[in-house]
Design an enzyme around this catalytic site. Structure first.
Site, mmCIF file in Angstrom:
data_model
loop_
_atom_site.group_PDB
_atom_site.id
_atom_site.type_symbol
_atom_site.label_atom_id
_atom_site.label_comp_id
_atom_site.label_asym_id
_atom_site.label_seq_id
_atom_site.Cartn_x
_atom_site.Cartn_y
_atom_site.Cartn_z
ATOM 1 N N GLN A 98 -11.123 -38.481 84.914
ATOM 2 C CA GLN A 98 -11.255 -39.378 83.770
ATOM 3 C C GLN A 98 -11.544 -38.637 82.480
ATOM 4 O O GLN A 98 -11.915 -37.458 82.487
ATOM 5 C CB GLN A 98 -12.363 -40.392 84.036
ATOM 6 C CG GLN A 98 -13.724 -39.760 84.314
ATOM 7 C CD GLN A 98 -14.755 -40.772 84.773
ATOM 8 O OE1 GLN A 98 -15.665 -41.107 84.042
ATOM 9 N NE2 GLN A 98 -14.604 -41.248 86.024
ATOM 10 N N HIS A 138 -13.211 -39.689 78.255
ATOM 11 C CA HIS A 138 -13.860 -40.686 77.413
ATOM 12 C C HIS A 138 -13.371 -40.531 75.977
ATOM 13 O O HIS A 138 -13.120 -39.407 75.517
ATOM 14 C CB HIS A 138 -15.380 -40.523 77.460
ATOM 15 C CG HIS A 138 -15.942 -40.539 78.845
ATOM 16 N ND1 HIS A 138 -15.736 -41.591 79.706
ATOM 17 C CD2 HIS A 138 -16.680 -39.629 79.519
ATOM 18 C CE1 HIS A 138 -16.346 -41.331 80.863
ATOM 19 N NE2 HIS A 138 -16.914 -40.150 80.773
ATOM 20 N N GLU A 198 -21.519 -37.385 77.780
ATOM 21 C CA GLU A 198 -22.460 -37.399 78.896
ATOM 22 C C GLU A 198 -22.831 -35.991 79.313
ATOM 23 O O GLU A 198 -22.139 -35.011 78.979
ATOM 24 C CB GLU A 198 -21.890 -38.182 80.081
ATOM 25 C CG GLU A 198 -20.623 -37.617 80.665
ATOM 26 C CD GLU A 198 -19.972 -38.555 81.684
ATOM 27 O OE1 GLU A 198 -19.917 -39.769 81.422
ATOM 28 O OE2 GLU A 198 -19.522 -38.059 82.730
ATOM 29 N N HIS A 203 -12.346 -34.685 83.404
ATOM 30 C CA HIS A 203 -13.374 -34.202 84.318
ATOM 31 C C HIS A 203 -13.463 -35.118 85.528
ATOM 32 O O HIS A 203 -12.960 -36.250 85.512
ATOM 33 C CB HIS A 203 -14.741 -34.134 83.629
ATOM 34 C CG HIS A 203 -15.240 -35.464 83.142
ATOM 35 N ND1 HIS A 203 -14.852 -36.012 81.942
ATOM 36 C CD2 HIS A 203 -16.084 -36.382 83.699
ATOM 37 C CE1 HIS A 203 -15.436 -37.183 81.763
ATOM 38 N NE2 HIS A 203 -16.182 -37.436 82.828
ATOM 39 N N ARG A 238 -8.891 -43.469 82.982
ATOM 40 C CA ARG A 238 -8.711 -42.745 84.239
ATOM 41 C C ARG A 238 -7.349 -42.062 84.296
ATOM 42 O O ARG A 238 -6.360 -42.594 83.810
ATOM 43 C CB ARG A 238 -8.900 -43.699 85.421
ATOM 44 C CG ARG A 238 -10.333 -44.200 85.514
ATOM 45 C CD ARG A 238 -10.530 -45.244 86.592
ATOM 46 N NE ARG A 238 -11.957 -45.605 86.693
ATOM 47 C CZ ARG A 238 -12.537 -46.517 85.935
ATOM 48 N NH1 ARG A 238 -11.816 -47.192 85.045
ATOM 49 N NH2 ARG A 238 -13.815 -46.763 86.064
#
Length: 404
Positions: free
Chosen positions: A96, A98, A133, A264, A283
């Site tokens: 995926q 972001h 993240e 990642h 995804r």
């Protein structure tokens, strides 16, 4: 301070044993993937200030400045800007990426304008926020992070000796790196299903053989990981996409920061994860869920490089801080042996999580909070917290520069 009651999310990829071992509970036999701590509406923590259990998002909404502090609300808004998790991967998560903040805002606005329901399976943007993240390993932790240099992946494909991979290897050598990565990634994601499934089967078999027969080969560890991914997702085009990425094995205490556009996947292990308060995930594969290839290609950053393993740096207070470039969160680790009298900086919201031993926290009133592994508290802005006991504590808050 408030002791938190938190929710375990039972995603299919979760380990059946890692969280129970940390929490000291009996395994149920079902996957236990993530323990959420924070105010995300999907599974907000609960607390009780004497009038019965309420959710942390409700508490913050009733008095944002009092709970988060004036500096945090002015800089980041009236909600807790981060989500803390214990993540226990027993099988690979989806591959995926972001979006960045501008992409998330634009994508969310467009889907809202088009009337796409928030819970629609094909919805890309659940909110208007970005989702950087960081994952910090508590055990040995395997993952994929960012593109390997194109020349290195060409060498990997050569080493596997699979004819169907040769055109990709040739392209990775012939084109400028960014263009080559984009073209190969696109070709894999748009290939005819039967053909790509056959390529996955052959490539996974070759990867397993290389790992078993040549354990000292530079790609042996990565090939073992790719073969394991294929075991969980046979025929999935994401297996070939994964072979374009760096394989990383974190030792306990090491971390990865994942910014916008970086492909990642987490593969196996237990860690502490912190992220901006968002659900936005695009995804690439290793999932039965929706894959929007055009939008994905718009968001992915086709840049190679070292995955950048982070190790904590001590600050003036004795904390070990994992430095990241964003304001929404800061994660630090505190080893409390001999830490009696150490007071955490206040002026910002804090989530405090014990992962080892027994940690004692004292607030301004001197009342102790004894934390066992998996226990957590919320300390609102302005709450003084003194550390004691003997264990390991993770502290999640906003970046120092926000609170200044």
């Amino acid at each position: 301070m408030d002791r938190l009651q938190n929710t375990v999310r039972p995603y299919a990829w979760g380990s059946t044993t890692a969280l129970p071992e940390l929490l000291g509970t009996e395994p149920t036999g079902e996957p236990q993937a993530e323990l959420w701590m924070g105010a995300h509406p999907g599974a907000p923590s609960r607390l009780d200030r004497g009038a019965g259990a309420v959710t942390l998002d409700q508490v913050i909404a009733a008095d944002p400045e009092g709970e988060l502090g004036a500096a945090t609300t002015a800089a980041l808004g009236a909600r807790l800007p981060f989500l803390l998790k214990l993540l226990a991967a027993g099988a690979p998560l989806s591959l995926q990426v972001h979006p960045d903040l501008a992409q998330a805002a634009a994508g969310f606005a467009e889907e809202e304008a088009n009337g796409v329901p928030l819970d629609a399976p094909h919805r890309n943007y659940r909110d208007a926020n970005h989702k950087p993240e960081l994952i910090c390993a508590l055990t040995a932790f395997d993952g994929l992070c960012g593109f390997r240099p194109a020349s290195g992946t060409a060498e990997l494909f050569d080493a596997l000796g699979v004819d169907e991979l040769k055109p990709y290897a040739d392209l990775l050598r012939a084109r400028p790196e960014g263009d080559a990565l984009r073209e190969v990634f696109t070709a894999v994601l748009t290939a005819e299903p039967e053909a790509v499934a056959r390529t996955v089967e052959l490539a996974a078999g070759a990867a397993a053989r290389l790992a078993a027969e040549h354990p000292d080969h530079r790609f042996a560890e990565a090939c073992a990981a790719y073969a394991e991914i294929a075991r969980h997702y046979p025929g999935d085009r994401g297996v070939i996409a994964a072979m374009l990425l760096n394989h990383v094995r974190l030792a306990p205490g090491e971390a990865l920061y994942l910014g916008a556009g970086v492909p990642h996947a987490y593969l196996e292990g237990l860690g502490v994860e912190i992220m901006a308060n968002s659900d936005n995930v695009l995804r690439c594969g290793l999932t039965p869920k929706h894959v929007d290839v055009p939008e994905l290609l718009r968001v992915v950053r086709f840049e190679s490089g070292d995955p950048g393993v982070l190790r904590p740096e001590p600050d003036a207070t004795g904390a070990e801080v994992y430095a990241t470039p964003i304001d929404e969160f800061q994660l630090s680790r505190h080893l409390t042996e001999g830490a009696a009298g150490t007071v955490l900086p206040d002026g910002r919201p804090q989530l405090l999580l014990c992962v080892r031993g027994r940690v004692t926290l004292r607030g301004a009133d001197g009342a102790p909070f004894d934390l066992a592994p998996g226990d957590s508290v919320f300390a609102p802005a302005g709450e003084s917290v003194e550390l004691g006991g003997s264990g390991t504590l993770f502290r999640a808050t906003v970046a120092d520069r926000v609170a200044r």
